[in-house]
Design a protein around this motif. Structure first.
Motif, PDB file in Angstrom:
ATOM      1  N   ARG A 284       0.835  -1.210   0.000  1.00  0.00           N
ATOM      2  CA  ARG A 284       0.000   0.000   0.000  1.00  0.00           C
ATOM      3  C   ARG A 284       0.868   1.258   0.000  1.00  0.00           C
ATOM      4  O   ARG A 284       0.546   2.242  -0.690  1.00  0.00           O
TER       5      ARG A 284
ATOM      6  N   ASN B 256       2.103   1.861  -3.447  1.00  0.00           N
ATOM      7  CA  ASN B 256       1.070   2.461  -4.298  1.00  0.00           C
ATOM      8  C   ASN B 256       0.945   3.959  -4.042  1.00  0.00           C
ATOM      9  O   ASN B 256       0.763   4.753  -4.974  1.00  0.00           O
TER      10      ASN B 256
ATOM     11  N   ARG C 108       3.902   5.634  -5.641  1.00  0.00           N
ATOM     12  CA  ARG C 108       3.739   5.636  -7.095  1.00  0.00           C
ATOM     13  C   ARG C 108       2.785   6.762  -7.524  1.00  0.00           C
ATOM     14  O   ARG C 108       3.031   7.453  -8.508  1.00  0.00           O
ATOM     15  N   ARG C 109       1.738   6.948  -6.745  1.00  0.00           N
ATOM     16  CA  ARG C 109       0.768   8.009  -7.070  1.00  0.00           C
ATOM     17  C   ARG C 109       1.384   9.394  -6.876  1.00  0.00           C
ATOM     18  O   ARG C 109       1.147  10.291  -7.687  1.00  0.00           O
TER      19      ARG C 109
END
Length: 202
Positions: free
Chosen positions: A49, A52, A55-56
């Protein structure tokens, strides 16, 4: 004075009590191993998580840079194309360089996510020879030995789990610091982009 029968009864009683103790020890060890495995799995999921989220944040940074390029092109067509104060300066700030500059992202083996569940190391770390000193050489002693060998295997596996957990916690700790820096940089970058858009509209 104890007769041979009395001694046999006492030995049998002690062996029975010892056998029950090894069963309880094995049960506790296996339950602890299950808890360790489940904890490591949950930690790995948390790491995914966080990956992620990072990455965002990186995608947002790319989008903001694209916005800067569009604003630069727009400003060239306006009265302020020669005014350096209207150009984006965020990417040159210390905050931005600390978040996205060279070396900001830690890479390599020390930053690799631990995404595997440690395999049972049934032979690694086992003590050489029997753990239980055999006296009667009966089935009770055989089971005692089996239970203690199983406990030894679990302890070896728990050591591996602890090592993996420590590695993953260190990785996540460093990653959370990066996320904070990137979030701050993106926030400042967004404010600056909004200011430039406002200047173009007024």
């Amino acid at each position: 004075m104890d007769t041979p029968t009395d001694l046999d009864q006492r030995i049998d009683f002690v062996n029975t009590e010892t056998l029950e103790a090894t069963r309880r020890i094995r049960q506790v060890a296996e339950e602890t191993n299950d808890i360790g495995v489940n904890t490591l799995v949950a930690l790995n999921e948390q790491g995914e998580r966080l990956d992620n989220v990072e990455r965002r944040l990186d995608e947002i940074d790319v989008d903001l840079k694209q916005t800067d390029r569009h604003l630069n092109a727009l400003e060239k067509c306006c009265y302020c194309f020669s005014c350096g104060c209207c150009r984006a300066r965020v990417v040159t700030t210390k905050i931005y360089k600390k978040a996205y500059g060279k070396g900001a992202n830690i890479t390599g083996e020390e930053d690799a996510i631990v995404n595997h569940q440690p395999a049972s190391q049934s032979n690694s770390g086992r003590p050489k020879g029997p753990i239980i000193k055999s006296v009667t050489k009966d089935k009770k002693e055989e089971e005692m030995e089996e239970n203690m060998q199983a406990v030894s295997d679990v302890l070896t596996n728990l050591k591996s789990i602890a090592t993996d957990m420590g590695t993953e916690l260190d990785r996540q700790d460093a990653q959370i610091d990066r996320l904070e820096r990137k979030s701050d940089a993106n926030h400042i970058h967004t404010l600056e982009a909004n200011r430039r858009v406002h200047n173009q509209l007024h």
